[in-house]
Each structure stands twice: as structure tokens, then as C-alpha cells.
Motif scaffolding. Structure first.
Motif, short mmCIF file in Angstrom:
data_model
loop_
_atom_site.label_atom_id
_atom_site.label_comp_id
_atom_site.label_asym_id
_atom_site.label_seq_id
_atom_site.Cartn_x
_atom_site.Cartn_y
_atom_site.Cartn_z
N ASN A 1 0.82 -1.21 0.00
CA ASN A 1 0.00 0.00 0.00
C ASN A 1 0.85 1.26 0.00
O ASN A 1 0.37 2.33 -0.37
N HIS A 2 2.11 1.13 0.43
CA HIS A 2 2.97 2.32 0.38
C HIS A 2 3.16 2.79 -1.05
O HIS A 2 3.45 3.97 -1.28
N GLN B 1 -0.96 3.56 -2.58
CA GLN B 1 -1.59 4.75 -2.00
C GLN B 1 -0.58 5.87 -1.77
O GLN B 1 -0.77 6.72 -0.91
N HIS B 2 0.50 5.84 -2.55
CA HIS B 2 1.55 6.85 -2.38
C HIS B 2 0.98 8.23 -2.72
O HIS B 2 0.36 8.43 -3.76
N ARG B 3 1.17 9.19 -1.83
CA ARG B 3 0.63 10.53 -2.03
C ARG B 3 1.55 11.45 -2.81
O ARG B 3 1.13 12.54 -3.21
N GLY B 4 2.80 11.04 -3.00
CA GLY B 4 3.72 11.90 -3.73
C GLY B 4 3.96 11.50 -5.16
O GLY B 4 4.71 12.17 -5.87
N THR C 1 2.46 10.37 -9.10
CA THR C 1 1.33 10.48 -10.00
C THR C 1 0.76 9.11 -10.31
O THR C 1 1.40 8.08 -10.07
#
Length: 283
Positions: free
Chosen positions: A41-42, A45-48, A50
């Protein structure tokens, strides 16, 4: 101790439905027994990163060892262009999911080594040492240089701004999918290729001829229509039409001689050449 029979059929999942959440996504999960990849999930669902970078990382992690993942290979596999693929690779490299190094082979050729990490922060990859050559290499052995890569020619562009020509070029590209559904282009690809089609129209290529040239003889298994159209627009650019030759001068109109009434050519009415000569001799 109970003995487990490896050939026994798997126990079916419980058919008791899970409680449905009041809103949001509902998961219907099936157990994979082959051809699957575990993704943390890292990454998912990475927020940094694209979406292109996340999807590209999942694709790379699913490939077998030794698979080619150069920019050209990935561009041929996916509809994204080289710029977006290269940007996504740089994102993954900065986030620790990829490691790319340049290495020179004994033949002198330079290659790129790519290592994919399913967990950033793992121990860095170190290439295994090569066995030493049995015979010593001569000191003056010529080394072959890597062949220079051919740079892709830039797309044609019109010489003069013309809003009507630009709109016609945009319409030609957007309507190519009517000739073949495989020529469905994104809005970004249409905007990028419109100046090239405009350059064709500027050279007096008929719009129907441009459309037929771009849509004809498509290769089987076409995956990147934008790259194919960019190649055709560049490689098959027609030359400008030569300037029209000046029209030959028109002959003088026919006139009727005022003295002998014979027809002769002259810019203005009057006497013919013979009558003018007779008049000059008489005077």
C-alpha cells in the motif's frame, strides 16, 4: 498431529456477505493462485507519486527478471508518450522504487542497468563481479565506440499562423477514429499533432488526402497511434508546390485598317503597316 493432504480441494470462501458500507467503494475479492504480483500500500496509495508513476511501478514489478523496460519499449506498450514515461521513471527513481546506472561493457558499449525495489530503502543492488578473462587483453586492442543514437526529427510546423487551417487540422485528427477506431487520440495528442497537420495543409495538401494518408495501412496490433501518426507526418511531409509560371503575354487585338479595311493586330485602331509605309512615302 493432523496430516494435511496437499491434493485436497481448497476450502471455499465463506458465502456470508460482508456488511455493505453506507458509501464508497465495495470490494469483491477473489483469491489468486497464479500470475499475480504483491504490491504494498505504500506504493498503491503513495501521495507523492502520479497515477502514471504508480501504474508504471506496478507494471515493472510484475515483469520477469531480464525484461526490457527502456523508454521506447514502454512507449510501444502504453499509450503515454516518451515525455510522460520518462517523467514517471524519474519519479520512481526519486522515491526509491527504481535504481538506474550506466555501465560500460567489455565491448565498449554503454548500457543502462535498472533495478526495481518493491520496498524503498532496501539494500542497494550491487552487480555480481564478472569472472576474470583467461587470456590477458592486448594493450593496443581497438575498442569499438557505441553507435550514436539517432535523434527523432521534430514535428513539422506551419510557417504562418492561420486560425482556419489550425481548426481544419484539429478536426482531421479528432475525426480519424471514424476511419479506424484504433486511431482514437487523446486531447493532448491532438493538440501536439495539430501544428504538423497544419503544415501539410499550408503546403496545399487536400484535407481528404491528409486523412487518407494518416489512416491507411495501419499495422496490426497498433498500441500507440499518436507515435505512428507523428512518424507519418514527419517522414511523409509533402514538398511545397512550385510557384506558378507567369502566363504568356496575350496578342494584340485585331483592328480594321482605316485605309484598306484589312485586318491587322495592334493595341489601338488606325492604319496597317503597309498603309502607314505608303503614307510616309507619299509625304
Amino acid at each position: 498431529m493432523a496430516f494435511q493432504n496437499p491434493s485436497a480441494p481448497l476450502r471455499h470462501a465463506s458465502r456470508v456477505p460482508a456488511p455493505t458500507p453506507p458509501s464508497g467503494v465495495v470490494h469483491v475479492n477473489s483469491r489468486h493462485t497464479s500470475r499475480y504480483t504483491v504490491v504494498g500500500n505504500h506504493l498503491a496509495q503513495h501521495r507523492g507519486l502520479t497515477l502514471v508513476a504508480i501504474g508504471l511501478a506496478v507494471h515493472i514489478q510484475s515483469l520477469p527478471a531480464g525484461a526490457r523496460i527502456g523508454i521506447k519499449c514502454l512507449t510501444a506498450r502504453f499509450p503515454e508518450g516518451e515525455a510522460r514515461i520518462a517523467s514517471a521513471l524519474r519519479e520512481l527513481e526519486a522515491a526509491g522504487y527504481l535504481e538506474r546506472t550506466r555501465e560500460r561493457l567489455p565491448s565498449g558499449r554503454v548500457v543502462t542497468r535498472t533495478v526495481s525495489y518493491n520496498q524503498p530503502g532496501a539494500a542497494p543492488h550491487r552487480p555480481a563481479p564478472r569472472p576474470a578473462d583467461r587470456a590477458p587483453r592486448p594493450r593496443k586492442e581497438p575498442r569499438t565506440r557505441p553507435a550514436p543514437q539517432r535523434e527523432r526529427a521534430p514535428l513539422p510546423a506551419p510557417r504562418r499562423p492561420d486560425p482556419v487551417g489550425a481548426r481544419t487540422a484539429h478536426r482531421i485528427l479528432a475525426e480519424l477514429r471514424r476511419d479506424d477506431p484504433r486511431l482514437l487520440l487523446s486531447e493532448a495528442d491532438v493538440a501536439r499533432l495539430t501544428p504538423a497537420v497544419h503544415a501539410w495543409l499550408e503546403r496545399e495538401a487536400p484535407p481528404d488526402a491528409v486523412r487518407r494518408t494518416l489512416a491507411a495501412d495501419l499495422p496490426p496490433g497498433l498500441r500507440n497511434p499518436a507515435a505512428l501518426l507523428a512518424h507519418r507526418l514527419t517522414a511523409s511531409l509533402p514538398p511545397p508546390l512550385p510557384a506558378s509560371a507567369p502566363a504568356p503575354p496575350r496578342p494584340d487585338p485585331l483592328q480594321t485598317c482605316d485605309a484598306c479595311e484589312r485586318a491587322f493586330r495592334a493595341p489601338h485602331p488606325g492604319r496597317c503597316r503597309d498603309c502607314r509605309s505608303t503614307l510616309m512615302e507619299a509625304t
